[in-house]
Design a protein around this motif. Structure first.
Motif, PDB file in Angstrom:
ATOM      1  N   SER A  95      49.166  97.287 150.721  1.00 54.36           N
ATOM      2  CA  SER A  95      49.640  96.518 150.892  1.00 54.36           C
ATOM      3  C   SER A  95      47.776  95.480 150.566  1.00 54.36           C
ATOM      4  CB  SER A  95      49.937  95.660 152.350  1.00 54.36           C
ATOM      5  OG  SER A  95      49.193  96.018 153.726  1.00 54.36           O
ATOM      6  N   GLN A  96      48.049  94.497 151.302  1.00 53.36           N
ATOM      7  CA  GLN A  96      47.034  93.662 150.889  1.00 53.36           C
ATOM      8  C   GLN A  96      46.247  92.986 149.881  1.00 53.36           C
ATOM      9  OE1 GLN A  96      44.973  94.976 154.017  1.00 53.36           O
ATOM     10  NE2 GLN A  96      45.746  95.724 155.477  1.00 53.36           N
ATOM     11  N   GLY A  97      47.325  93.283 148.691  1.00 49.69           N
ATOM     12  CA  GLY A  97      46.277  92.618 147.485  1.00 49.69           C
ATOM     13  C   GLY A  97      47.134  91.424 147.051  1.00 49.69           C
ATOM     14  N   THR A  98      46.215  91.045 145.850  1.00 45.06           N
ATOM     15  CA  THR A  98      47.149  90.169 145.432  1.00 45.06           C
ATOM     16  C   THR A  98      48.031  89.976 144.605  1.00 45.06           C
ATOM     17  OG1 THR A  98      46.015  90.628 142.808  1.00 45.06           O
ATOM     18  CG2 THR A  98      44.615  89.506 144.695  1.00 45.06           C
ATOM     19  N   VAL A  99      48.899  88.826 144.400  1.00 41.44           N
ATOM     20  CA  VAL A  99      49.978  89.257 143.068  1.00 41.44           C
ATOM     21  C   VAL A  99      50.054  90.224 141.603  1.00 41.44           C
ATOM     22  CG1 VAL A  99      52.389  87.636 142.116  1.00 41.44           C
ATOM     23  CG2 VAL A  99      50.695  86.982 144.515  1.00 41.44           C
ATOM     24  N   LYS A 100      49.127  89.745 140.966  1.00 43.39           N
ATOM     25  CA  LYS A 100      48.979  90.430 140.604  1.00 43.39           C
ATOM     26  C   LYS A 100      48.261  92.080 139.809  1.00 43.39           C
ATOM     27  CE  LYS A 100      46.068  90.842 136.361  1.00 43.39           C
ATOM     28  NZ  LYS A 100      44.980  90.078 135.279  1.00 43.39           N
ATOM     29  N   MET A 101      48.198  92.316 141.855  1.00 41.96           N
ATOM     30  CA  MET A 101      48.022  94.233 142.576  1.00 41.96           C
ATOM     31  C   MET A 101      49.971  94.543 142.618  1.00 41.96           C
ATOM     32  SD  MET A 101      44.911  94.626 144.121  1.00 41.96           S
ATOM     33  CE  MET A 101      43.491  94.117 143.170  1.00 41.96           C
ATOM     34  N   LEU A 102      50.341  93.614 143.714  1.00 42.63           N
ATOM     35  CA  LEU A 102      51.698  93.671 143.674  1.00 42.63           C
ATOM     36  C   LEU A 102      52.667  93.485 143.245  1.00 42.63           C
ATOM     37  CD1 LEU A 102      51.802  91.138 146.441  1.00 42.63           C
ATOM     38  CD2 LEU A 102      51.569  92.789 147.370  1.00 42.63           C
ATOM     39  N   TYR A 103      53.193  92.646 141.790  1.00 40.68           N
ATOM     40  CA  TYR A 103      53.781  93.237 140.923  1.00 40.68           C
ATOM     41  C   TYR A 103      53.908  94.900 140.207  1.00 40.68           C
ATOM     42  CZ  TYR A 103      56.940  92.894 136.473  1.00 40.68           C
ATOM     43  OH  TYR A 103      58.052  93.073 136.066  1.00 40.68           O
TER      44      TYR A 103
ATOM     45  N   THR B 257      48.182 107.171 142.768  1.00 40.47           N
ATOM     46  CA  THR B 257      46.607 107.991 143.227  1.00 40.47           C
ATOM     47  C   THR B 257      46.395 106.892 142.016  1.00 40.47           C
ATOM     48  OG1 THR B 257      46.798 109.993 143.664  1.00 40.47           O
ATOM     49  CG2 THR B 257      44.823 109.022 142.801  1.00 40.47           C
ATOM     50  N   LEU B 258      46.289 105.429 140.759  1.00 40.16           N
ATOM     51  CA  LEU B 258      45.944 105.592 140.107  1.00 40.16           C
ATOM     52  C   LEU B 258      46.781 103.800 140.208  1.00 40.16           C
ATOM     53  CD1 LEU B 258      46.051 107.998 136.945  1.00 40.16           C
ATOM     54  CD2 LEU B 258      44.440 107.715 138.751  1.00 40.16           C
ATOM     55  N   ASP B 259      47.647 103.128 141.073  1.00 39.48           N
ATOM     56  CA  ASP B 259      48.023 102.330 141.343  1.00 39.48           C
ATOM     57  C   ASP B 259      46.619 101.068 141.898  1.00 39.48           C
ATOM     58  OD1 ASP B 259      50.536 100.076 141.499  1.00 39.48           O
ATOM     59  OD2 ASP B 259      49.919 100.476 143.963  1.00 39.48           O
ATOM     60  N   PRO B 260      46.856 100.055 141.310  1.00 36.85           N
ATOM     61  CA  PRO B 260      45.691  98.951 141.673  1.00 36.85           C
ATOM     62  C   PRO B 260      45.716  98.563 143.032  1.00 36.85           C
ATOM     63  CG  PRO B 260      46.759  98.396 139.212  1.00 36.85           C
ATOM     64  CD  PRO B 260      47.112  99.419 139.773  1.00 36.85           C
ATOM     65  N   LEU B 261      46.898  99.027 143.357  1.00 35.44           N
ATOM     66  CA  LEU B 261      46.478  98.047 144.436  1.00 35.44           C
ATOM     67  C   LEU B 261      46.463  99.187 145.646  1.00 35.44           C
ATOM     68  CD1 LEU B 261      48.218  95.578 147.262  1.00 35.44           C
ATOM     69  CD2 LEU B 261      50.439  96.866 146.822  1.00 35.44           C
ATOM     70  N   MET B 262      47.178 100.540 145.729  1.00 40.59           N
ATOM     71  CA  MET B 262      46.452 101.733 146.550  1.00 40.59           C
ATOM     72  C   MET B 262      44.839 101.760 146.546  1.00 40.59           C
ATOM     73  SD  MET B 262      47.420 103.797 148.494  1.00 40.59           S
ATOM     74  CE  MET B 262      49.106 103.934 148.685  1.00 40.59           C
ATOM     75  N   LEU B 263      44.787 101.632 145.373  1.00 38.00           N
ATOM     76  CA  LEU B 263      42.490 101.988 144.685  1.00 38.00           C
ATOM     77  C   LEU B 263      42.318 100.510 145.961  1.00 38.00           C
ATOM     78  CD1 LEU B 263      42.671 102.277 141.310  1.00 38.00           C
ATOM     79  CD2 LEU B 263      42.365 104.288 142.324  1.00 38.00           C
ATOM     80  N   PHE B 264      43.009  99.582 145.980  1.00 32.28           N
ATOM     81  CA  PHE B 264      42.115  98.706 147.163  1.00 32.28           C
ATOM     82  C   PHE B 264      42.842  98.714 147.950  1.00 32.28           C
ATOM     83  CE2 PHE B 264      43.003  94.498 148.966  1.00 32.28           C
ATOM     84  CZ  PHE B 264      41.280  93.759 148.805  1.00 32.28           C
ATOM     85  N   TYR B 265      43.690  99.219 148.414  1.00 29.37           N
ATOM     86  CA  TYR B 265      44.008  98.944 149.956  1.00 29.37           C
ATOM     87  C   TYR B 265      43.319 100.161 150.174  1.00 29.37           C
ATOM     88  CZ  TYR B 265      47.490  99.159 153.884  1.00 29.37           C
ATOM     89  OH  TYR B 265      47.985  99.644 155.526  1.00 29.37           O
ATOM     90  N   LEU B 266      43.527 101.958 150.400  1.00 31.10           N
ATOM     91  CA  LEU B 266      42.587 102.433 151.042  1.00 31.10           C
ATOM     92  C   LEU B 266      41.630 103.163 149.945  1.00 31.10           C
ATOM     93  CD1 LEU B 266      45.446 105.240 151.001  1.00 31.10           C
ATOM     94  CD2 LEU B 266      44.764 103.531 153.185  1.00 31.10           C
ATOM     95  N   ASN B 267      40.757 102.392 149.710  1.00 32.80           N
ATOM     96  CA  ASN B 267      39.387 102.373 148.846  1.00 32.80           C
ATOM     97  C   ASN B 267      38.887 103.442 147.865  1.00 32.80           C
ATOM     98  OD1 ASN B 267      38.853 100.694 151.372  1.00 32.80           O
ATOM     99  ND2 ASN B 267      38.522 102.428 152.424  1.00 32.80           N
ATOM    100  N   LEU B 268      39.633 103.913 147.358  1.00 33.07           N
ATOM    101  CA  LEU B 268      39.055 104.627 146.211  1.00 33.07           C
ATOM    102  C   LEU B 268      38.305 103.936 145.425  1.00 33.07           C
ATOM    103  CD1 LEU B 268      42.202 106.795 144.671  1.00 33.07           C
ATOM    104  CD2 LEU B 268      39.499 107.660 146.074  1.00 33.07           C
TER     105      LEU B 268
END
Length: 584
Positions: A167-175, A197-208
């Motif tokens: 969670s906690q990402g922008t709409v462009k990440m959420l969709y 692993t390569l998903d932008p929201l997860m990259l952002f959420y868990l700091n990769l």
């Protein structure tokens, strides 16, 4: 004018323990239940109304009679064929919030304006999007699940969302994140993990996104093993060194900042300059595996080796089988279930390339699943509770204070869902679940945290809120927003239409029986039935009720409708507040 209601933030775990519930009593009661000894052998008993409702309760995002009608005349195999058919990919959300914020306001805030009716999912996001765009996205996501076909697809999306929360990402990440969950629901789970692993929201959420060879971030590497694939059971013997080694493998993956800022989809890239090219050694749990470091763009290949290594462990299939069982059947796994269900289910999972829907279908067709002790044995999550309302009924819009003042934005096809599901999001949050905000990277504790599990949904706050919602739905409706000149627009069940669609609407006893049979986990007691019946009649005879229904059937005028609808308030409000309504 009345202010819009505020969100309540409820920590379900904290609130549960604050109320000093006797955990020993819960554990004793659950331990006293006779274990279900049947296994994965195909169910051969009656596939009647009770069995069909149980199957639908556990595979739909909220039960509704329309789902039952879809499988009423099907065999179990035919019903499962329908249920396991994927949904059609949905169209992306569009600007349906334009009544709430103008172009000038959007641009003054530094946001990019999107024309009404135009999709915003690839819109440039130089800064956090306007709140109305977030609300529009929530509404789009909830609406899809309420309007699901009689298919398990959206339940699988929620299962993955709870198992792999971000969670906690922008709409462009959420969709793209939720569409990834949708697209991978019927694919091998190891492919889902790579996509995650390569998903932008997860990259952002868990700091990769910020992880690099000089200082590898361990967050995703830890949760990849602890929560997403292996779990934390007694046989999950990976070590802290395994987490460190995995974090080194994962360095270099990030999304392009320019692709977030600019128009178009967010692009995930491999930045070899940030990747640790050294050798990664793993523990005996992983067979003392070594992943040789690779230079340049070849470093991206290490991710596939890491995922392959994880999925070769026995514990991975066992853990995933347990999570499937806990979500779709029963959160409590005793020794009998571990032997009879979890172990053979894990073998089916491994033999079918970790495609989750294949063992799940075996589970949902089994003698074990159809043991009657599982019927209506769980407390409805806020999703089942709220979505069930929205699915079962047709609605009207009313303004009790300012008659006829229903602004067009609430009823126009292009914008109505924004307001309906913005309200549903608010009500769901107040009973403990906001869909795109899981409380932690572990998901919602009701699905995994022993010994409480689904009891976390109920506390003094949430049961009070559920009672209020039941009263509102039954009587005057849910609040959507203000009218133009005054009052508040309410979303109200069309009670008269619902009751007159039943088999024998002029017979009050039949009406109570049929409505309760559709909506409740078990038959009402005689005392409850009489109380609701007396409230409906309010001193009048049953023949008077028959006359009101017949008058409406003969002349469905607004006056006749309002008189009948008023009589039916206590029927629905009474049923919605019963404990039996809280179970599925």
């Amino acid at each position: 004018m009345q202010e819009e209601p505020k969100y309540k933030n409820i920590d379900l775990v904290e609130q549960f323990y604050k109320e000093n519930v006797d955990l020993k009593a819960i554990q004793k009661a659950r331990a006293s239940k006779k274990p279900v000894t049947s296994g994965l052998e195909p169910y051969t008993g009656e596939f009647g109304k009770a069995q069909k409702k149980h199957l639908l309760n556990r595979t739909m995002m909220g039960y509704a009679h329309r789902h039952y009608k879809d499988i009423e005349n099907l065999t179990l195999d035919q019903a499962l064929d329908l249920i396991f058919t994927p949904e059609t990919k949905p169209d992306p959300p569009v600007n349906d919030y334009y009544h709430e914020v103008s172009k000038e306001e959007i641009e003054a805030q530094g946001h990019v304006y999107v024309e009404p009716g135009t999709s915003y999912v690839e819109t440039s996001e130089p800064k956090v999007p306007p709140i109305q765009r977030y609300q529009s996205f929530y509404s789009w996501l909830l609406n899809l699940q309420v309007n699901q076909s009689t298919k398990i697809h959206w339940k699988l999306v929620f299962f993955l969302h709870n198992l792999l929360p971000a969670s906690q990402g922008t709409v462009k990440m959420l969709y793209p994140h939720y569409m990834m969950l949708f697209n991978y629901s019927f694919r091998p789970y190891h492919k889902t993990i790579k996509a995650l692993t390569l998903d932008p929201l997860m990259l952002f959420y868990l700091n990769l996104q910020i992880s690099q060879k000089q200082s590898p971030d361990e967050n995703y590497a830890r949760e990849l093993q602890e929560l997403f694939t292996i779990g934390k059971g007694p046989n999950a013997q990976y070590t802290e060194y395994d987490i460190i080694a995995a974090s080194r493998v994962l360095t270099g993956w990030q999304y392009s900042g320019n692709s977030l800022i600019n128009e178009g989809p967010i692009q995930t890239i491999f930045n070899s300059a940030k990747h640790d090219p050294g050798t990664k050694n793993f523990s005996s749990f992983y067979g003392n595996r070594t992943i040789d470091g690779k230079m340049g763009n070849d470093g991206a290949l290490e991710l596939d080796e890491l995922i392959e290594m994880i999925f070769e462990t026995q514990e991975c299939a066992l853990y995933l089988s347990r999570r499937l069982y806990q979500f779709f059947v029963n959160p409590i796994i005793n020794e009998t279930a571990e032997v009879n269900i979890i172990k053979p289910l894990s073998e089916i999972l491994r033999n079918n390339n970790f495609q989750l829907d294949i063992p799940l279908r075996v589970l949902l067709k089994s003698e074990h699943f159809f043991d009657s002790s599982f019927y209506f044995s769980l407390i409805k999550a806020p999703t089942e509770f709220m979505f069930g309302f929205m699915k079962e009924f047709e609605f009207e819009f009313k303004n009790y204070e300012s008659k006829g003042d229903i602004p067009a934005k609430y009823i126009n096809q292009d914008t109505t869902n924004f307001y309906k599901y913005k309200a549903i999001d608010w009500y769901m949050n107040n009973i403990g679940l906001r869909y795109i905000y899981p409380p932690s990277v572990s998901g919602w504790p009701a699905y995994y945290q022993a010994p409480v599990y689904d009891l976390f949904w109920i506390n003094s706050i949430t049961i009070s809120e559920r009672t209020k919602i039941g009263e509102q739905f039954g009587k005057w409706g849910l609040t959507l927003g203000p009218g133009d000149s005054g009052g508040w627009v309410q979303l109200v069940i069309d009670r008269a239409k619902y009751v007159t669609s039943l088999d024998d609407p002029t017979n009050l006893e039949s009406v109570i029986e049929q409505v309760s049979e559709r909506l409740l986990a078990s038959p009402m007691s005689e005392e409850t039935r009489n109380r609701i019946k007396n409230a409906i009649l309010d001193g009048q005879s049953e023949s008077h009720f028959t006359e009101l229904v017949q008058a409406y059937l003969d002349d469905p005028s607004e006056e006749n409708k309002n008189v009948l609808s008023g009589r039916l308030e206590d029927l629905f409000a009474g049923i919605f507040k019963l404990g039996e309504f809280q179970l599925f």
